[in-house]
Design a protein around this motif. Structure first.
Motif, PDB file in Angstrom:
ATOM      1  N   ARG A 192      -9.752  -4.504  18.883  1.00 31.37           N
ATOM      2  CA  ARG A 192     -10.107  -4.880  17.441  1.00 31.37           C
ATOM      3  C   ARG A 192     -11.473  -4.153  17.124  1.00 31.37           C
ATOM      4  O   ARG A 192     -12.257  -4.818  16.652  1.00 31.37           O
ATOM      5  N   SER A 193     -11.360  -2.811  17.530  1.00 30.64           N
ATOM      6  CA  SER A 193     -12.813  -2.174  17.034  1.00 30.64           C
ATOM      7  C   SER A 193     -12.839  -1.939  15.489  1.00 30.64           C
ATOM      8  O   SER A 193     -11.906  -2.054  14.760  1.00 30.64           O
ATOM      9  N   ASN A 194     -14.190  -1.571  15.285  1.00 31.98           N
ATOM     10  CA  ASN A 194     -14.188  -1.121  13.737  1.00 31.98           C
ATOM     11  C   ASN A 194     -13.758   0.052  13.262  1.00 31.98           C
ATOM     12  O   ASN A 194     -13.298   0.362  12.208  1.00 31.98           O
ATOM     13  N   LEU A 195     -13.655   0.851  14.497  1.00 29.96           N
ATOM     14  CA  LEU A 195     -13.194   2.363  14.117  1.00 29.96           C
ATOM     15  C   LEU A 195     -11.747   2.312  14.081  1.00 29.96           C
ATOM     16  O   LEU A 195     -10.967   3.177  13.184  1.00 29.96           O
ATOM     17  N   VAL A 196     -10.973   1.579  14.934  1.00 30.25           N
ATOM     18  CA  VAL A 196      -9.452   1.660  14.883  1.00 30.25           C
ATOM     19  C   VAL A 196      -8.525   0.383  14.467  1.00 30.25           C
ATOM     20  O   VAL A 196      -8.136   0.308  13.593  1.00 30.25           O
ATOM     21  N   GLY A 197      -8.914  -0.650  15.515  1.00 27.61           N
ATOM     22  CA  GLY A 197      -8.115  -1.753  15.264  1.00 27.61           C
ATOM     23  C   GLY A 197      -8.211  -2.574  14.122  1.00 27.61           C
ATOM     24  O   GLY A 197      -7.268  -2.893  13.482  1.00 27.61           O
ATOM     25  N   LYS A 198      -9.526  -2.783  13.687  1.00 28.51           N
ATOM     26  CA  LYS A 198      -9.471  -3.573  12.402  1.00 28.51           C
ATOM     27  C   LYS A 198      -9.126  -2.934  11.276  1.00 28.51           C
ATOM     28  O   LYS A 198      -8.232  -3.399  10.305  1.00 28.51           O
ATOM     29  N   PRO A 199      -9.510  -1.547  10.803  1.00 30.26           N
ATOM     30  CA  PRO A 199      -8.722  -0.932   9.597  1.00 30.26           C
ATOM     31  C   PRO A 199      -7.420  -0.620   9.803  1.00 30.26           C
ATOM     32  O   PRO A 199      -6.671  -0.654   8.883  1.00 30.26           O
ATOM     33  N   MET A 200      -6.974  -0.525  11.327  1.00 26.92           N
ATOM     34  CA  MET A 200      -5.416  -0.430  11.240  1.00 26.92           C
ATOM     35  C   MET A 200      -4.759  -1.767  10.761  1.00 26.92           C
ATOM     36  O   MET A 200      -3.698  -1.610  10.013  1.00 26.92           O
ATOM     37  N   LEU A 215      -1.922  -2.079   7.635  1.00 23.16           N
ATOM     38  CA  LEU A 215      -0.684  -2.485   7.825  1.00 23.16           C
ATOM     39  C   LEU A 215      -0.406  -3.628   6.960  1.00 23.16           C
ATOM     40  O   LEU A 215       0.895  -4.209   6.617  1.00 23.16           O
ATOM     41  N   LEU A 216      -1.248  -4.489   7.055  1.00 24.65           N
ATOM     42  CA  LEU A 216      -1.330  -5.803   6.184  1.00 24.65           C
ATOM     43  C   LEU A 216      -0.906  -5.246   4.355  1.00 24.65           C
ATOM     44  O   LEU A 216      -0.213  -5.734   3.914  1.00 24.65           O
ATOM     45  N   ARG A 217      -1.552  -4.302   4.260  1.00 27.95           N
ATOM     46  CA  ARG A 217      -1.429  -3.593   2.951  1.00 27.95           C
ATOM     47  C   ARG A 217      -0.001  -3.034   2.807  1.00 27.95           C
ATOM     48  O   ARG A 217       0.696  -3.295   1.517  1.00 27.95           O
ATOM     49  N   ASP A 218       0.749  -2.877   3.918  1.00 29.26           N
ATOM     50  CA  ASP A 218       1.999  -2.202   3.827  1.00 29.26           C
ATOM     51  C   ASP A 218       2.923  -3.436   3.931  1.00 29.26           C
ATOM     52  O   ASP A 218       4.060  -3.239   4.394  1.00 29.26           O
ATOM     53  N   ASN A 219       2.611  -4.578   3.771  1.00 25.62           N
ATOM     54  CA  ASN A 219       3.351  -5.886   3.963  1.00 25.62           C
ATOM     55  C   ASN A 219       3.866  -6.076   5.544  1.00 25.62           C
ATOM     56  O   ASN A 219       5.016  -6.726   5.448  1.00 25.62           O
ATOM     57  N   CYS A 220       3.472  -5.642   6.285  1.00 23.50           N
ATOM     58  CA  CYS A 220       3.589  -6.171   7.780  1.00 23.50           C
ATOM     59  C   CYS A 220       3.026  -7.651   8.027  1.00 23.50           C
ATOM     60  O   CYS A 220       2.183  -7.805   7.479  1.00 23.50           O
ATOM     61  N   LYS A 230     -14.091  -2.719   0.495  1.00 28.58           N
ATOM     62  CA  LYS A 230     -13.167  -2.140  -0.430  1.00 28.58           C
ATOM     63  C   LYS A 230     -11.611  -2.239   0.210  1.00 28.58           C
ATOM     64  O   LYS A 230     -10.793  -2.427  -0.419  1.00 28.58           O
ATOM     65  N   LEU A 231     -11.900  -1.676   1.659  1.00 36.63           N
ATOM     66  CA  LEU A 231     -10.261  -1.715   1.991  1.00 36.63           C
ATOM     67  C   LEU A 231     -10.025  -3.211   2.267  1.00 36.63           C
ATOM     68  O   LEU A 231      -8.548  -3.183   2.317  1.00 36.63           O
ATOM     69  N   THR A 232     -10.968  -4.056   2.486  1.00 35.53           N
ATOM     70  CA  THR A 232     -10.267  -5.327   2.888  1.00 35.53           C
ATOM     71  C   THR A 232      -9.788  -5.920   1.620  1.00 35.53           C
ATOM     72  O   THR A 232      -8.994  -6.660   1.602  1.00 35.53           O
ATOM     73  N   ILE A 233     -10.572  -5.899   0.507  1.00 33.03           N
ATOM     74  CA  ILE A 233      -9.926  -6.373  -0.701  1.00 33.03           C
ATOM     75  C   ILE A 233      -8.997  -5.679  -1.449  1.00 33.03           C
ATOM     76  O   ILE A 233      -8.643  -6.079  -2.521  1.00 33.03           O
ATOM     77  N   GLY A 234      -8.656  -4.538  -1.025  1.00 33.02           N
ATOM     78  CA  GLY A 234      -7.569  -3.580  -1.408  1.00 33.02           C
ATOM     79  C   GLY A 234      -7.937  -2.648  -2.559  1.00 33.02           C
ATOM     80  O   GLY A 234      -7.146  -2.334  -3.343  1.00 33.02           O
ATOM     81  N   ASP A 235      -9.381  -2.333  -2.883  1.00 31.06           N
ATOM     82  CA  ASP A 235      -9.843  -1.483  -3.736  1.00 31.06           C
ATOM     83  C   ASP A 235      -9.485  -0.091  -3.151  1.00 31.06           C
ATOM     84  O   ASP A 235      -9.654   0.028  -2.144  1.00 31.06           O
ATOM     85  N   PRO A 236      -9.665   0.887  -3.956  1.00 31.44           N
ATOM     86  CA  PRO A 236      -9.491   2.301  -3.655  1.00 31.44           C
ATOM     87  C   PRO A 236     -10.788   2.559  -2.914  1.00 31.44           C
ATOM     88  O   PRO A 236     -11.916   2.315  -3.404  1.00 31.44           O
TER      89      PRO A 236
END
Ligand code: NDP
Length: 300
Positions: free
Chosen positions: A167-175, A179-184, A130-136
């Motif tokens: 690039r961990s699942n815990l920090v790097g990837k969700p971060m 940031l992508l969602r915030d247009n970085c 859901k995080l990846t496709i932008g769903d709540p």
């Protein structure tokens, strides 16, 4: 240039105050109390400290804390049975299983067993998707804390080049997703990245989540960049006396402060935000479970 210190400790205290106020209103208006269950298997001292802190802060904001301490030889079946019980307990709105779990337990089986609506640190594949496709969905607590600090420091993040190291699942990837969602414009660097210093020098925002003491040097930082240091590393500190240690981040703080416009210290930067975001996500989960509009000021 001497960087502004981004004070995560004080930001987290403000967030906890807002949480406490929402918890009091939810209790008064709906008779509901958000509940967070934390499960720990075994006696890893660092994990026990984290779990104690989580329980203490949960109670301090007026929420219900359910702590389950299981022996190190607990079977996977017994842990899954407990998770099933928590999934079906209406008083529990968030479930966190402290990692790592002992070898006889498959961590993926544990994560998959958590009801996604109660997965307040966004571990389950459903919530990661859901995080990846932008769903709540609940947002991973440490990256959420970093995002809140970045927005508070910089405002709109649109167009910024963010370099995330790790690039961990815990920090790097969700971060990266946040940031992508915030247009970085997002670059994810890791142990195989060629010319990491050169990559970092292009960044308006550096997020270091590596686990290597003071690896990111001052001359890796573009003048005026914002630096978020997620790393927590304990190093020897003979200057404090024999056998003494101290905590440092993944960034050489003093050097980087000469180049950056703003930087988080370690300790007192990202660390305090993680538990505060866990509490915030539990309040949101409780609201959603009961058809109540979640408070808007608890998330980024
Ligand atoms: P992981 O060990 O899971 O991931 C570390 C990442 O760093 C990996 O992607 C690895 O690359 C990369 N890496 C390792 N060495 C290098 C190098 N020399 N150059 C570039 N990249 C490198 O760690 P976590 O993400 O779980 O945690 C990172 C740090 O953040 C730790 O210090 C941890 O204690 C801290 N942390 C702090 C939290 C807080 O609340 N403040 C919460 C969670 C973590 P590769 O994938 O190629 O191996």
């Amino acid at each position: 240039m001497t960087a502004t210190r981004i004070d995560g400790k004080s930001f987290a205290a403000g967030l906890r105050e807002r949480i406490a106020s929402h918890v009091a209103s939810l209790k008064a208006d709906h008779g509901l109390v958000p509940g967070l269950a934390v499960v720990i298997v075994g006696e890893d001292p660092a994990s026990q400290v984290y779990v104690r802190n989580k329980a203490k802060q949960t109670e301090e904001v007026g929420m219900a804390s359910f702590k389950h301490e299981l022996p190190a030889d607990t079977s996977e079946a017994d842990l899954l049975a407990l998770i099933d019980k928590l999934n079906n307990d209406p008083a529990v709105h968030g479930i966190l299983v402290q990692m790592p779990v002992p070898d006889q337990i498959n961590p993926k089986a544990v994560i998959n067993a958590i009801e996604p609506a109660k997965d307040v640190d966004c571990f389950t594949p459903v919530n990661v998707g859901k995080l990846t496709i932008g769903d709540p969905a609940p947002v991973s607590c440490t990256p959420l804390g970093c995002l809140m600090l970045l927005r508070d420091s910089l405002g709109d993040l649109t167009g910024k080049h963010a370099v995330i190291i790790g690039r961990s699942n815990l920090v790097g990837k969700p971060m990266a997703q946040l940031l992508l969602r915030d247009n970085c414009t997002v670059t994810i660097a890791h142990s195989r990245t060629a010319d990491l210093p050169g990559v970092c020098r292009q960044a308006d925002i550096v997020v270091a989540a590596v686990g290597r003491a003071e690896m990111v040097k001052g001359d890796w930082i573009k003048p005026g960049a914002t630096v978020i240091d997620v790393g927590i590393n304990r190093i020897d500190a003979p200057e404090r006396g024999e056998g003494k240690t101290r905590l440092v981040g993944d960034v050489a703080f003093e050097e980087a402060s000469e180049k950056a416009a703003a930087i988080t210290p370690v300790p007192g930067g990202v660390g305090p935000m993680t538990i505060a975001c866990l509490l915030a996500n539990t309040v949101t989960a409780m609201c959603l479970a009961n058809g109540i509009e979640p408070p808007r000021d608890l998330t980024a």
